[in-house]
Design an enzyme around this catalytic site. Sequence first.
Site, PDB file in Angstrom:
ATOM      1  N   HIS A  68      -4.205   1.405   7.820  1.00  0.00           N
ATOM      2  CA  HIS A  68      -2.830   1.929   7.865  1.00  0.00           C
ATOM      3  C   HIS A  68      -2.684   3.113   6.888  1.00  0.00           C
ATOM      4  CE1 HIS A  68       1.727   1.091   7.876  1.00  0.00           C
ATOM      5  NE2 HIS A  68       1.586   1.869   6.810  1.00  0.00           N
ATOM      6  N   LEU A  78       6.736   1.595   4.513  1.00  0.00           N
ATOM      7  CA  LEU A  78       7.795   2.046   3.613  1.00  0.00           C
ATOM      8  C   LEU A  78       8.431   3.340   4.123  1.00  0.00           C
ATOM      9  CD1 LEU A  78       6.020   1.330   0.197  1.00  0.00           C
ATOM     10  CD2 LEU A  78       7.946   0.051   1.184  1.00  0.00           C
ATOM     11  N   HIS A 106      -2.145   7.361   7.379  1.00  0.00           N
ATOM     12  CA  HIS A 106      -1.152   8.230   6.719  1.00  0.00           C
ATOM     13  C   HIS A 106      -1.792   9.539   6.267  1.00  0.00           C
ATOM     14  CE1 HIS A 106       2.605   6.030   6.478  1.00  0.00           C
ATOM     15  NE2 HIS A 106       2.046   4.961   5.932  1.00  0.00           N
ATOM     16  N   GLY A 115       0.837  -1.197   0.000  1.00  0.00           N
ATOM     17  CA  GLY A 115       0.000   0.000   0.000  1.00  0.00           C
ATOM     18  C   GLY A 115       0.868   1.243   0.000  1.00  0.00           C
TER      19      GLY A 115
HETATM   20  O1  GNR Z   1       4.081  -2.747   2.515  1.00  0.00           O
HETATM   21  C1  GNR Z   1       3.455  -2.586   3.561  1.00  0.00           C
HETATM   22  N1  GNR Z   1       3.142  -3.673   4.317  1.00  0.00           N
HETATM   23  C2  GNR Z   1       2.260  -3.643   5.387  1.00  0.00           C
HETATM   24  C3  GNR Z   1       2.212  -4.755   6.202  1.00  0.00           C
HETATM   25  C4  GNR Z   1       1.346  -4.787   7.263  1.00  0.00           C
HETATM   26  C5  GNR Z   1       0.507  -3.728   7.503  1.00  0.00           C
HETATM   27  C6  GNR Z   1       0.541  -2.599   6.699  1.00  0.00           C
HETATM   28  C7  GNR Z   1       1.422  -2.559   5.643  1.00  0.00           C
HETATM   29  S1  GNR Z   1       1.445  -1.175   4.605  1.00  0.00           S
HETATM   30  C8  GNR Z   1       3.086  -1.224   4.016  1.00  0.00           C
HETATM   31  C9  GNR Z   1       3.290  -0.174   2.933  1.00  0.00           C
HETATM   32  C10 GNR Z   1       3.134   1.187   3.536  1.00  0.00           C
HETATM   33  O2  GNR Z   1       3.932   1.718   4.242  1.00  0.00           O
HETATM   34  N2  GNR Z   1       1.995   1.794   3.309  1.00  0.00           N
HETATM   35  O3  GNR Z   1       1.736   2.980   3.858  1.00  0.00           O
HETATM   36 NI    NI Z   2       2.906   3.038   5.690  1.00  0.00          NI
END
Ligand code: GNR
Ligand code: NI
Length: 182
Positions: free
Chosen positions: A133, A92, A137, A46
């Site tokens: 999540h 990320l 952000h 994501g």
């Molecule tokens: O790649 C991502 N893996 C993830 C794993 C568990 C819960 C949420 C995430 S989101 C993350 C990518 C990211 O930072 N999205 O904002």
């Molecule tokens: Ni994230």
Amino acid sequence: MARLAILEYPDKRLRLRAEPVGEVDSEVRTLAADMLETMYAAAGIGLAATQVNVRKRILVIDISEARNEPHVLINPEIVFAEGTVSSEEGCLSVPDVFDYVERAERIRATYLDLDGEPAELEAEDLLAVCVQHEIDHLDGKLFVDYLSELKRQRLKKKALKKSRRSTSEADRPRQAISARLI
Ligand code: GNR
Ligand code: NI
């Protein structure tokens, strides 16, 4: 298409609140395509516009193994949530940190699609966690905010050390990382 630079904790721009998209126009569609390219290149599941320094309520998600089920949610809102699930998260924008966070287990979200049409997504487990999540952000919130004060202080210190060590590197787009974050 273009790959965008991803902001990293403790960058203060990750704390800004994103504004609703007024009109789903070609600029928004181009941004969504660039965000998908950036997410795939970084092997994430994501990405929220906030992470690429754009204050618009846009997020992209693909939790499929084959990386061929992209979701683009514009102005997403959670209208229903139930249950609780604790799962290990990564971000990320917070590289190399993984920890458990409690979220709703099932959600329903409303949003606008790439044609500007109202749409709904029902999600559970990983997809539901990811939507929550990403919406966090857009509100300037990071998964590490749910961790204990002690853990957060420790990783902030580490992140600041790292950014001092490689200020020049931090200005360049992040290289694709090989490990998936799930
Ligand atoms: O790649 C991502 N893996 C993830 C794993 C568990 C819960 C949420 C995430 S989101 C993350 C990518 C990211 O930072 N999205 O904002
Ligand atoms: Ni994230």
